[in-house]
Design an enzyme around this catalytic site. Structure first.
Site, PDB file in Angstrom:
ATOM      1  N   ASN A 131       0.828  -1.012   0.309  1.00 52.46           N
ATOM      2  CA  ASN A 131      -0.279   0.009   0.182  1.00 52.46           C
ATOM      3  C   ASN A 131       0.703   1.127  -0.208  1.00 52.46           C
ATOM      4  OD1 ASN A 131      -2.071   2.200   0.321  1.00 52.46           O
ATOM      5  ND2 ASN A 131      -1.930   1.228   2.793  1.00 52.46           N
ATOM      6  N   LYS A 151       0.290   4.029  -0.189  1.00 55.60           N
ATOM      7  CA  LYS A 151      -0.471   5.650   0.257  1.00 55.60           C
ATOM      8  C   LYS A 151      -0.407   6.651  -0.405  1.00 55.60           C
ATOM      9  CE  LYS A 151      -0.059   3.151   4.914  1.00 55.60           C
ATOM     10  NZ  LYS A 151       0.059   3.575   6.336  1.00 55.60           N
ATOM     11  N   HIS A 206      -9.149   1.307   4.770  1.00 55.67           N
ATOM     12  CA  HIS A 206      -8.070   2.010   5.722  1.00 55.67           C
ATOM     13  C   HIS A 206      -7.621   2.417   7.533  1.00 55.67           C
ATOM     14  CE1 HIS A 206      -3.980   2.774   5.939  1.00 55.67           C
ATOM     15  NE2 HIS A 206      -3.587   1.575   6.205  1.00 55.67           N
ATOM     16  N   GLU A 208      -6.706   5.085   8.088  1.00 57.42           N
ATOM     17  CA  GLU A 208      -6.346   5.907   7.709  1.00 57.42           C
ATOM     18  C   GLU A 208      -7.191   6.499   6.784  1.00 57.42           C
ATOM     19  OE1 GLU A 208      -1.358   5.400   7.488  1.00 57.42           O
ATOM     20  OE2 GLU A 208      -3.123   5.864   5.519  1.00 57.42           O
ATOM     21  N   GLU A 255      -5.344  -4.638  10.977  1.00 55.34           N
ATOM     22  CA  GLU A 255      -4.260  -3.901  11.411  1.00 55.34           C
ATOM     23  C   GLU A 255      -4.537  -3.206  12.487  1.00 55.34           C
ATOM     24  OE1 GLU A 255      -4.199  -0.903   7.937  1.00 55.34           O
ATOM     25  OE2 GLU A 255      -6.476  -0.517   8.533  1.00 55.34           O
ATOM     26  N   GLY A 272       3.060   2.301  11.146  1.00 55.62           N
ATOM     27  CA  GLY A 272       3.944   3.492  10.869  1.00 55.62           C
ATOM     28  C   GLY A 272       4.253   3.613  12.412  1.00 55.62           C
ATOM     29  N   SER A 289       3.340  -2.540  10.714  1.00 55.37           N
ATOM     30  CA  SER A 289       5.244  -2.544  10.488  1.00 55.37           C
ATOM     31  C   SER A 289       5.945  -3.780  10.536  1.00 55.37           C
ATOM     32  CB  SER A 289       5.385  -1.924  12.030  1.00 55.37           C
ATOM     33  OG  SER A 289       5.529  -0.989  11.892  1.00 55.37           O
TER      34      SER A 289
END
Length: 248
Positions: free
Chosen positions: A9, A11, A94, A96, A166, A172, A211
């Site tokens: 991904n 991003k 996702h 985010e 996730e 991250g 991660s």
């Protein structure tokens, strides 16, 4: 037997030159990959990715998708548009998108449905915030996120996609759920699906996202219910991404 999938991904990252270099490096090392491999790119670069990956074993897709097919929805992109460029995957839900852009469980379910409608494989992301894990409600949160899709599309629809667990606190941040912590949630997800349809539970790939790197991928992918990874930062460097693709 479920095949391992490693999906990158990207991003909000990339340029024409960097993508050419990245995919050139990935393709050069694909002979050693033990998993199926895919990359999900920013919309504007999908035509370039299509060109670079044509005739290869690397699949590609988008980082999101609109729930709408067409209309006055400025800035959106539809499943039909993505299929025009032979995309195979679309990430939905996702963390985010959920946290930064306030997408609800119902929005994610609608996007999952839109991806299926147009022959794309949705990668359905689920996972808890740090405070939710500390409150001991990880399973409650993940179940709620899954239920939104199951109630709209039916449990059988999950067989047409991929699930990615996730933990938001591990994306991250350099923090990673231990292999056993990740396995516990993956087992919960598979068990929840199995209670509704054992065949779907056995078939569906459940990836871990948080991660993942070349140093921990082997141990994560060795877990019974972890079928690969949804990779963020490490997917932007060919060497790092390939190290994960070689795991398992």
């Amino acid at each position: 037997m479920r095949k391992t999938l490693v999906a990158g991904n990207w991003k909000l990252n990339g340029s024409k030159d960097s993508i050419k270099e990245l995919l050139g490096g990935v393709l050069a090392g694909m002979s050693e990959a033990k998993s199926d491999v895919a990359v999900c790119a920013p919309y504007i670069y999908i035509p370039l990715v299509q060109e670079l990956l044509s005739g290869t074993d690397v699949a590609y897709g988008s980082e999101s998708i609109s729930e709408y097919d067409s209309g006055a929805y400025t800035g959106e992109i539809s499943g039909a548009m993505l299929k025009d460029f032979d995309c195979e995957y679309a990430i939905v839900g996702h963390s985010e998108r959920r946290t930064l852009f306030a997408e609800k469980d119902s929005d994610t379910a609608n996007k999952f449905a839109a991806a299926r409608k147009h022959g794309l494989k949705p990668i359905l992301c689920v996972g808890e915030l740090l405070e939710e894990r500390e409150q001991g409600i990880t399973e409650e949160v993940v179940a709620r996120q899954l239920d939104a899709v199951i109630e709209l599309e039916g449990v059988e629809a999950l067989a047409d996609g991929v699930i990615a667990y996730e933990p938001v606190w591990a994306i991250g941040t350099g923090m990673t759920a231990s292999p056993q912590q990740a396995q516990d949630v993956h087992a919960f997800i598979r068990g929840k699906i199995a209670a509704l349809n054992a065949g779907v539970a056995e078939k569906v790939q459940i990836l871990y996202g948080g991660s993942v790197n070349g140093g921990n991928a082997d141990e994560l992918f060795a877990m019974a219910d972890i079928d690969g990874g949804l990779i963020g930062g490490a997917s932007l460097k060919a060497e790092d991404f390939l190290a994960i693709c070689k795991a398992g």
